[in-house]
Design a protein around this motif. Sequence first.
Motif, mmCIF file in Angstrom:
data_model
loop_
_atom_site.group_PDB
_atom_site.id
_atom_site.type_symbol
_atom_site.label_atom_id
_atom_site.label_comp_id
_atom_site.label_asym_id
_atom_site.label_seq_id
_atom_site.Cartn_x
_atom_site.Cartn_y
_atom_site.Cartn_z
ATOM 1 N N THR A 172 -16.671 12.892 13.227
ATOM 2 C CA THR A 172 -15.896 13.995 12.658
ATOM 3 C C THR A 172 -14.411 13.792 12.918
ATOM 4 O O THR A 172 -13.572 13.982 12.022
ATOM 5 N N TRP A 173 -14.094 13.423 14.142
ATOM 6 C CA TRP A 173 -12.683 13.163 14.487
ATOM 7 C C TRP A 173 -12.110 12.063 13.612
ATOM 8 O O TRP A 173 -10.982 12.180 13.102
ATOM 9 N N GLY A 174 -12.859 10.986 13.413
ATOM 10 C CA GLY A 174 -12.376 9.875 12.602
ATOM 11 C C GLY A 174 -12.095 10.293 11.166
ATOM 12 O O GLY A 174 -11.038 9.975 10.601
ATOM 13 N N TYR A 175 -13.031 11.026 10.568
ATOM 14 C CA TYR A 175 -12.814 11.502 9.201
ATOM 15 C C TYR A 175 -11.625 12.463 9.134
ATOM 16 O O TYR A 175 -10.830 12.438 8.173
ATOM 17 N N THR A 176 -11.486 13.314 10.152
ATOM 18 C CA THR A 176 -10.370 14.258 10.177
ATOM 19 C C THR A 176 -9.040 13.530 10.264
ATOM 20 O O THR A 176 -8.066 13.873 9.569
ATOM 21 N N LYS A 182 -2.136 2.777 13.958
ATOM 22 C CA LYS A 182 -1.369 2.055 12.929
ATOM 23 C C LYS A 182 -1.103 2.909 11.698
ATOM 24 O O LYS A 182 -0.470 2.455 10.747
ATOM 25 N N LYS A 183 -1.631 4.142 11.705
ATOM 26 C CA LYS A 183 -1.454 5.082 10.589
ATOM 27 C C LYS A 183 -2.014 4.533 9.278
ATOM 28 O O LYS A 183 -1.463 4.770 8.197
ATOM 29 N N ASP A 184 -3.118 3.801 9.376
ATOM 30 C CA ASP A 184 -3.785 3.233 8.208
ATOM 31 C C ASP A 184 -4.994 4.097 7.873
ATOM 32 O O ASP A 184 -6.113 3.847 8.317
ATOM 33 N N GLY A 185 -4.760 5.145 7.062
ATOM 34 C CA GLY A 185 -5.818 6.087 6.765
ATOM 35 C C GLY A 185 -6.991 5.470 6.034
ATOM 36 O O GLY A 185 -8.155 5.806 6.303
ATOM 37 N N ALA A 186 -6.732 4.557 5.088
ATOM 38 C CA ALA A 186 -7.813 3.918 4.341
ATOM 39 C C ALA A 186 -8.698 3.091 5.258
ATOM 40 O O ALA A 186 -9.934 3.100 5.128
ATOM 41 N N LEU A 211 -13.721 2.225 8.478
ATOM 42 C CA LEU A 211 -14.352 1.961 9.769
ATOM 43 C C LEU A 211 -15.309 3.081 10.165
ATOM 44 O O LEU A 211 -16.402 2.822 10.683
ATOM 45 N N VAL A 212 -14.907 4.328 9.925
ATOM 46 C CA VAL A 212 -15.770 5.451 10.288
ATOM 47 C C VAL A 212 -17.057 5.411 9.472
ATOM 48 O O VAL A 212 -18.157 5.631 9.995
ATOM 49 N N ALA A 213 -16.928 5.111 8.183
ATOM 50 C CA ALA A 213 -18.106 5.069 7.321
ATOM 51 C C ALA A 213 -19.096 3.995 7.759
ATOM 52 O O ALA A 213 -20.316 4.152 7.584
ATOM 53 N N ASN A 214 -18.594 2.912 8.327
ATOM 54 C CA ASN A 214 -19.454 1.787 8.715
ATOM 55 C C ASN A 214 -19.866 1.810 10.179
ATOM 56 O O ASN A 214 -20.645 0.960 10.617
ATOM 57 N N ALA A 215 -19.330 2.750 10.949
ATOM 58 C CA ALA A 215 -19.643 2.808 12.385
ATOM 59 C C ALA A 215 -21.010 3.458 12.578
ATOM 60 O O ALA A 215 -21.197 4.640 12.277
ATOM 61 N N ALA A 233 -7.946 12.243 0.796
ATOM 62 C CA ALA A 233 -7.801 13.079 1.988
ATOM 63 C C ALA A 233 -8.791 14.232 1.952
ATOM 64 O O ALA A 233 -9.446 14.547 2.957
ATOM 65 N N LEU A 234 -8.913 14.871 0.771
ATOM 66 C CA LEU A 234 -9.873 15.962 0.630
ATOM 67 C C LEU A 234 -11.298 15.464 0.835
ATOM 68 O O LEU A 234 -12.117 16.122 1.489
ATOM 69 N N GLU A 235 -11.613 14.285 0.289
ATOM 70 C CA GLU A 235 -12.947 13.720 0.460
ATOM 71 C C GLU A 235 -13.240 13.449 1.934
ATOM 72 O O GLU A 235 -14.348 13.708 2.424
ATOM 73 N N ALA A 236 -12.240 12.918 2.641
ATOM 74 C CA ALA A 236 -12.419 12.629 4.064
ATOM 75 C C ALA A 236 -12.671 13.908 4.852
ATOM 76 O O ALA A 236 -13.538 13.958 5.739
ATOM 77 N N LEU A 237 -11.926 14.963 4.548
ATOM 78 C CA LEU A 237 -12.095 16.209 5.278
ATOM 79 C C LEU A 237 -13.427 16.875 4.952
ATOM 80 O O LEU A 237 -14.045 17.495 5.828
ATOM 81 N N GLU A 238 -13.887 16.767 3.716
ATOM 82 C CA GLU A 238 -15.217 17.295 3.390
ATOM 83 C C GLU A 238 -16.295 16.514 4.142
ATOM 84 O O GLU A 238 -17.288 17.093 4.616
ATOM 85 N N ALA A 239 -16.110 15.204 4.254
ATOM 86 C CA ALA A 239 -17.053 14.396 5.035
ATOM 87 C C ALA A 239 -17.022 14.809 6.504
ATOM 88 O O ALA A 239 -18.062 14.863 7.171
ATOM 89 N N ALA A 240 -15.827 15.124 7.006
ATOM 90 C CA ALA A 240 -15.700 15.581 8.390
ATOM 91 C C ALA A 240 -16.425 16.910 8.587
ATOM 92 O O ALA A 240 -17.124 17.111 9.585
#
Length: 587
Positions: free
Chosen positions: A500-504, A478-482, A487-491, A518-525
Motif C-alpha cells: 500500500t505504501w509503495g502504491y501510495t 530517486k523520485k521515479d514514480g513509474a 517494482l511494487v506490482a512485481n514484488a 497516479a489515480l490508478e496507483a492510488l486506487e490500487a493502494a
Amino acid sequence: MSRLSRFPLAAVCLLAASFPFNAQVANKNKQPAGGGKNTAASAGAATDPLAAERRMTAVSLVNALADEARGFRDPNLKARVQAQAANALWETDRERAVALFRRAWDAAEAADQENQRRREAVRNTQGSGGPRLATNLNLPNMRGEVLRLAAKRDRALGEQFLGELEETRKQEEKDAATAAAGGTGTGTNAATTTGEGGERGRDVLATPPEAARRLRLALQFLNDGEVERALQFAEPALGQPHQLTVEFLVVLREKDAAAADQRYVALLSRAAIDPSTDANTILMLSSYVLTPHLYMAFERGGGISSSQRRRDITRPDLPAPVRSAFANVATQIFLRPVPPPDQDQTTTGREGLYFVIARLLPFIEQIDPNKGSALRAQMAALAPDLRARDRDFERDLTRGLVPETEDSQAGIQEALDQASKATDPERRNGLYAAAAMRAARGNDSQAEDIAAKIEDIELRRQVRAFVQFVRINQAVEKKDGAEVLRLVANASEITRAQRTWGYTEAGRLLLKPDRTRALEALEAAAAEARRIDAEDADRVSSTVAVATQFFELDRGRAWEIMAEAVKASNGAVEYTGADSGLAVRVQ
C-alpha cells in the motif's frame, strides 16, 4: 472515549484549515490597507456562504474533539489530539489555540512519563531482546510532537517549552545524583570516566540534550522549507561543534549556502581557540567539508564509531576560503604539543590523533602542500604508540572520501566465494543472505538471484522481502514514480502494508507528470489497504495515507476513503491514532 471520536481529527483539522486559506487566496488582492487574515476570511465567507458554514462546522467539531480529548485514557492520544486541534484553530482563535497547546503540553509530559515507565518495565521483564521490547522502545516522544507544532506557530511559546524541557532534565539529573549518593556512594561521575584518563565513557558523537532538542526542532523546520524559523531556534546552539550542529549546517547549506558557510567558518574560529578541541572535534568538523551526513569518531582503545544520516555521501563544492579555513584550523589542532600518555585528556589519545591526521592529510595537502611535512613529522612521532591494525581500519581511513562501489562488489563476491565452499547449511545460507542484502543496498540487480540460492524457505522469503522493499525505497528516493509502480506490482514477498505504501508513493510521484497513472496507483493502494486484516492497526494507517494523497487529486474520493478509515479504526483494537512506520526484518 468513543472508538469513533479518536480518529477523525486529521480529517476535521484538514477541513478547518482549508477554508480560511482558500478564502484568503481568492481575496488577497481585495484586502484594504491594514486588513489581515480575518478580513480576507470574512470576505471569502461573504462570497461563499456555503464555505463559511462548512468552516464553522469544522471549527466546532475541532473544539468539541479537543474538549473530549481531556477525558481520553490514552495519554499519547490525549496530547496529540489537543495539539493538532490547537494547530488547526490557530488562525481562527489564537487565544483558544494557545490554551490548547498548553493543555497538550501538560498531557504530553504525563504521556512521556508513562512511556518511559513502560520502557523500563519491559526492560526489567524481558531483558534486551524480543519484539515487544522493540515496540515499546519506539513509543512516541509526545513533548517533541507538541513542541514542533507550537514552535511553528509561535516562537515565544516554543522557547518556553524548550526551557521547561531543560528544567525537567536538570531536575531529573539532580534526583538521579541524590539517589546515587544515597545508594552506592559512587556519585554520577563513575559512569562517565575510567581510570586511564580522558573522557572515555561518553559518546563523542552525542550532542548535549539541550542543544540536541533545539537542533532537532530546527532541522524539522529546515526540512519543511522554513529556513528563517529554523535559524531562529538553532542559532543559540551553533557555537559548539557537535554532530547535530554540523548536520544542521550541512542541511542549511542545501537551502542557503552563504548562510551555512558563514556560520561554519565562525564555528571553526571558536574551535581554534577552545583548549578542549581535539582530533575528534576536527573529524566532526571535517564532515561539512568532505563527507556531509557521515560522522566518525575515534574511541580510546581503538574503536571507531560512525553515524551516517543519508545513504549517499557527496563532497560539496565549497568556496576556497572555507576549505582553507578548515585546513588551517585542523593543522593548528593537530600540531599542538602531545601530552604524555598518563596526562592525555583528549577523547582520542595518541592512536586516534594519528588516525585522524592520516585520514585528513591528503585533503589538507591539496589545499596547502606546505603543511604536509609538519603533519607527517607529527605522525612519525606518534607511530611508536600504534598497535597492529586490520583491514577494516584501513577502510576507515578513506570511508566516505572515495567511491565504495568496488569495495562493495568485492565484499559481495567474497561472501559468495565463501558460501560456495561452506559445508554447513546454516553458514552457507547466512552468507548468501548477507551478500543479497549488501547487493540490495548497493542497488545491484543480482540481489534477487543471490537470495534465490538460500535453501531455508523462511529465510529466503525474508531476504527476498528485504531486497524487494529496499529496491522500492531506492526508486522512491530517486523520485521515479513509474519504476516504483513497476517494482511494487512485481514484488511478491512484501507485506500488504508495504505494498500500500509503495502504491501510495507512486501516486504521489506521478501526480504531476501522469495524473491518470497516479489515480490508478492510488486506487490500487486503496484496494491493497482493504486486504489488510480488519483487526490490524496498519489497515487504518494505510487507508489514511491513501486518503491523504487522494486529497490532492480528488477530494470527493479522499473523503470516501477517509470514511473507510474511520470504519477500519472501529475494528482495529490496537489502533490509537499514533504515528506508524514500516519495517522489514531478517531474523
